[in-house]
Design a protein around this motif. Structure first.
Motif, PDB file in Angstrom:
ATOM      1  N   LEU A   1     -24.235 -27.684  72.196  1.00  0.00           N
ATOM      2  CA  LEU A   1     -24.887 -28.143  73.425  1.00  0.00           C
ATOM      3  C   LEU A   1     -25.472 -29.542  73.225  1.00  0.00           C
ATOM      4  O   LEU A   1     -25.405 -30.392  74.121  1.00  0.00           O
TER       5      LEU A   1
ATOM      6  N   TYR B   1     -30.163 -21.051  75.770  1.00  0.00           N
ATOM      7  CA  TYR B   1     -29.387 -21.908  76.663  1.00  0.00           C
ATOM      8  C   TYR B   1     -27.914 -21.674  76.387  1.00  0.00           C
ATOM      9  O   TYR B   1     -27.515 -21.502  75.239  1.00  0.00           O
ATOM     10  N   ASP B   2     -27.125 -21.724  77.432  1.00  0.00           N
ATOM     11  CA  ASP B   2     -25.683 -21.665  77.208  1.00  0.00           C
ATOM     12  C   ASP B   2     -25.018 -22.880  77.838  1.00  0.00           C
ATOM     13  O   ASP B   2     -25.685 -23.735  78.436  1.00  0.00           O
ATOM     14  N   ALA B   3     -23.713 -22.960  77.659  1.00  0.00           N
ATOM     15  CA  ALA B   3     -22.988 -24.143  78.130  1.00  0.00           C
ATOM     16  C   ALA B   3     -23.122 -24.318  79.638  1.00  0.00           C
ATOM     17  O   ALA B   3     -23.256 -25.446  80.135  1.00  0.00           O
ATOM     18  N   THR B   4     -23.113 -23.203  80.371  1.00  0.00           N
ATOM     19  CA  THR B   4     -23.225 -23.306  81.829  1.00  0.00           C
ATOM     20  C   THR B   4     -24.551 -23.952  82.220  1.00  0.00           C
ATOM     21  O   THR B   4     -24.608 -24.774  83.143  1.00  0.00           O
ATOM     22  N   ASP B   5     -25.620 -23.587  81.515  1.00  0.00           N
ATOM     23  CA  ASP B   5     -26.928 -24.207  81.769  1.00  0.00           C
ATOM     24  C   ASP B   5     -26.863 -25.722  81.618  1.00  0.00           C
ATOM     25  O   ASP B   5     -27.316 -26.473  82.481  1.00  0.00           O
TER      26      ASP B   5
ATOM     27  N   LEU C   1     -24.278 -27.841  81.223  1.00  0.00           N
ATOM     28  CA  LEU C   1     -23.323 -28.567  82.066  1.00  0.00           C
ATOM     29  C   LEU C   1     -23.850 -28.652  83.499  1.00  0.00           C
ATOM     30  O   LEU C   1     -23.700 -29.681  84.163  1.00  0.00           O
ATOM     31  N   GLY C   2     -24.482 -27.586  83.964  1.00  0.00           N
ATOM     32  CA  GLY C   2     -25.080 -27.622  85.302  1.00  0.00           C
ATOM     33  C   GLY C   2     -26.176 -28.669  85.385  1.00  0.00           C
ATOM     34  O   GLY C   2     -26.261 -29.440  86.348  1.00  0.00           O
ATOM     35  N   LEU C   3     -27.012 -28.719  84.353  1.00  0.00           N
ATOM     36  CA  LEU C   3     -28.078 -29.727  84.346  1.00  0.00           C
ATOM     37  C   LEU C   3     -27.487 -31.137  84.341  1.00  0.00           C
ATOM     38  O   LEU C   3     -27.955 -32.022  85.065  1.00  0.00           O
TER      39      LEU C   3
ATOM     40  N   LEU D   1     -23.717 -18.884  72.683  1.00  0.00           N
ATOM     41  CA  LEU D   1     -24.570 -18.043  73.515  1.00  0.00           C
ATOM     42  C   LEU D   1     -23.980 -17.983  74.923  1.00  0.00           C
ATOM     43  O   LEU D   1     -23.475 -18.980  75.429  1.00  0.00           O
TER      44      LEU D   1
ATOM     45  N   LYS E   1     -24.796 -16.329  78.869  1.00  0.00           N
ATOM     46  CA  LYS E   1     -25.652 -15.571  79.780  1.00  0.00           C
ATOM     47  C   LYS E   1     -24.774 -14.936  80.844  1.00  0.00           C
ATOM     48  O   LYS E   1     -23.944 -15.620  81.443  1.00  0.00           O
TER      49      LYS E   1
ATOM     50  N   THR F   1     -27.196 -26.137  90.819  1.00  0.00           N
ATOM     51  CA  THR F   1     -27.021 -26.106  89.367  1.00  0.00           C
ATOM     52  C   THR F   1     -26.094 -24.961  88.963  1.00  0.00           C
ATOM     53  O   THR F   1     -25.249 -25.115  88.072  1.00  0.00           O
TER      54      THR F   1
ATOM     55  N   GLY G   1     -22.504 -25.868  87.377  1.00  0.00           N
ATOM     56  CA  GLY G   1     -22.298 -25.351  86.022  1.00  0.00           C
ATOM     57  C   GLY G   1     -21.037 -24.500  85.948  1.00  0.00           C
ATOM     58  O   GLY G   1     -20.234 -24.618  85.014  1.00  0.00           O
TER      59      GLY G   1
END
Lengths: 393, 393
Positions: free
Chosen positions: A281, A352-356, A358-360, B11, B13, B355, B359
């Motif tokens: 990340l 935290y994951d990748a979706t978090d 990348l979304g940010l 990780l 989610k 978001t 994401g």
């Protein structure tokens, strides 16, 4: 202002991207919501012992890891007062706001503090530690951050431990509050004497617990140390915790939640996987930052617990922080100390994951565009995705 | 396979991007976790009445809105059996899987069902409804979906209501289970007689409650309707619910949570804002899909509750669904009925923010790249961000 007009009409979920507190792991939330246990019971002692065993794995050591009911700073103070006596010489490696805290705690207890400073964004190299110890053999303790949260820089604790572990009367005390679980830390293999960790970081718990590991060298220093202490008397804690209890009333629900947090780390495959997650990340975020023209605060010495970024030229970092909060309810951290108002900091440690991330980063692009920064929309995401793909083949 | 190797170490989610159930709103989770109330108490009656008042605002009507403890399909059946008698002629507009459900419920109760079919991905136009009613004046009810969840298509309920509301003996029954709160629905102003809503959609509750609004025309039909019914006897419910109770034991915790869900919608500024939110997220998703070469299932008739997409040529949609789940723990829906295995569906209704969707789109790009689809990384995000910016100036 455009953001003001649009923000009330879109749904926004509150998200923390701060390097502590970090988002709570759901099993932690569930554990916190359970009815309370009494702490002088076999049931709680069993939980407590599971936690101390899990913390040893988390910190990669067979040393005792003590659970204290206090914030990370309390853990730092407990460590310092337990290995030094008033008037003792100590070395504080100061590469940012939290390095200064080591020096401040030492001065508060009457230690003779020598500061080794690095430019904020850099780290103090191990060679300078060796030189300082050679210059002043009376130094009893070296105090350092694994991850300096104010800049995102990391110290090379492995190299520093190589310097300290051969010196019989000098212990190495590492503030790994934001570093543990986000960056490599081999407590036993490297020969780190004391490690301090906070609950609200990679373990994804609320603040309120600190964890302190002590090597046999550290315990020997603790026997000699004469700094007045009561709540932070680690020898007293050691005795109580060997029996699965804390000396004083513990933050019971947090300990129950700690077991859930450690179980989550184990379910991922252990702390190495959590570290790898933060690494991917962090690298993806740095790639996006470069593509978007946001300079790293710690380009040479960056860690993976968080990424600290300067705003692109012509944009104020405070405006970015505010706009992310106003339009998307995402909280990134601003600067601390001398970097106040100059940077933004994005956390990778913990849940935290990748979706978090990348979304940010996508919402960061939107905010930068609104603030007038010129770049190709999607460029940051393209770079982040490419880096993610490169690191997870 | 590459995904298998990388996924255990990052990780993940769990995230639902399915058009029901949708993610729970946090205040809903908190309400569900509270100790239970008894339903024959003033305390619960007050909650119940707040809910029915809030549902009127949600559906934009002064008609009673009844709360039923059943799934959305139960609400559909309750509506149908309450306005028709066995042997009655009914018109079912079938543009997908859920349109077929109207026809199936009608046949189960012995109605004379006429089906007006559209190609999946299209909608049945109001003109065809007018023609059918002219052809067969015995038709007592027109049954339609606001949002056809199997294709993402939307019916023009406003235009269809213009056809039905002038015909004294024909009621319009709208399955707005996935449409209400995601797309415009002016129950009173358009003259819609019956609206059916499910709890696990835009209101971001768990499944288990259905809501049915009934106009005075619908109540008149209910008085004549002779279809055998007991649990789904809406006249009986009407009487009980006027006093803040349901005829039978309600799903108590879900009703308490419903109050929290309605309060959340009110805090956003009302249902129009929730609809606008889904609209912006839907438009951003469609923009990304176009940039990435994923054809829309409903290019002409798309709604905003969800976006249904074909896989790009050379990639199987099932592989995309599986990879998003395996690598990122994100669940998007696959196809239903005749579109099974051919499409993926991404929800916008309910508790989603920008978001979330950005994401997801970034992870979709990563998955498409892994599956061999050729496109410029970041192209989908660039298009989605540009569309978001265009719609939220």
């Amino acid at each position: 202002m455009a953001i003001e007009r649009s923000s009330p009409t879109m749904l926004k979920k509150s998200r923390l991207f701060t390097p502590g507190p970090t988002p709570l792991q759901p099993a932690v939330q569930e554990a916190l919501a359970r009815p309370i246990l009494h702490h002088r019971t076999d049931e709680f002692r069993a939980v407590f012992k599971e936690c101390t065993a899990g913390l040893k794995q988390f910190l990669k050591t067979d040393d005792e890891v003590l659970i204290l009911s206090c914030s990370g700073t309390g853990g730092m103070e407990a460590a310092l007062v337990s290995v030094l006596s008033p008037g003792d010489a100590m070395l504080a490696l100061v590469a940012g706001n939290f390095g200064e805290r080591w020096a401040a705690i030492g001065r508060a207890h009457g230690m003779a503090v020598t500061v080794l400073e690095a430019e904020w964004g850099d780290a103090v190299p191990a060679e300078r530690v060796a030189e300082a110890l050679d210059r002043d053999p009376r130094i009893r303790g070296v105090f350092v951050q694994l991850s300096e949260s104010s800049t995102g820089a990391a110290h090379d604790v492995e190299a520093i431990a190589r310097v300290t572990r051969g010196r019989k009367d000098t212990v190495l005390v590492v503030d790994a509050i934001s570093g543990a679980g986000a960056m490599r830390l081999e407590t036993a293999a490297w020969g780190v004497d004391v490690v301090v960790v906070g609950s609200q970081k990679a373990l994804a718990l609320p603040p309120g617990l600190a964890f302190v590991s002590m090597s046999s060298r550290a315990w020997a220093a603790a026997e000699r140390a004469e700094t007045p202490r009561f709540y932070f008397d680690l020898a007293r804690e050691r005795k109580a915790q060997a029996a699965g209890e804390s000396a004083f009333t513990p933050a019971i629900s947090s300990v129950v939640a700690l077991r859930a947090a450690l179980a989550f780390v184990a379910s991922m495959g252990g702390v190495d996987e959590l570290v790898r997650n933060a690494g991917v990340l962090g690298a993806s975020t740095r790639a996006a930052a470069q593509a978007l023209g946001l300079p790293l605060v710690a380009p040479r010495a960056h860690g993976d617990a968080l990424t600290a970024l300067y705003a692109p030229s012509g944009v104020e970092s405070g405006a970015i922080v505010k706009a992310l909060k106003a339009e998307f309810a995402s909280t990134v951290a601003g600067g601390q100390g001398k970097l106040k108002g100059q940077i933004l900091r994005i956390a990778h440690l913990g849940y935290y994951d990748a979706t978090d991330i990348l979304g940010l980063l996508a919402t960061l692009e939107i905010v930068l565009r609104r603030l007038g920064h010129r770049f190709d929309l999607g460029a940051g995401l393209a770079a982040a995705e490419a880096e993610y793909l490169r690191l997870t083949p």
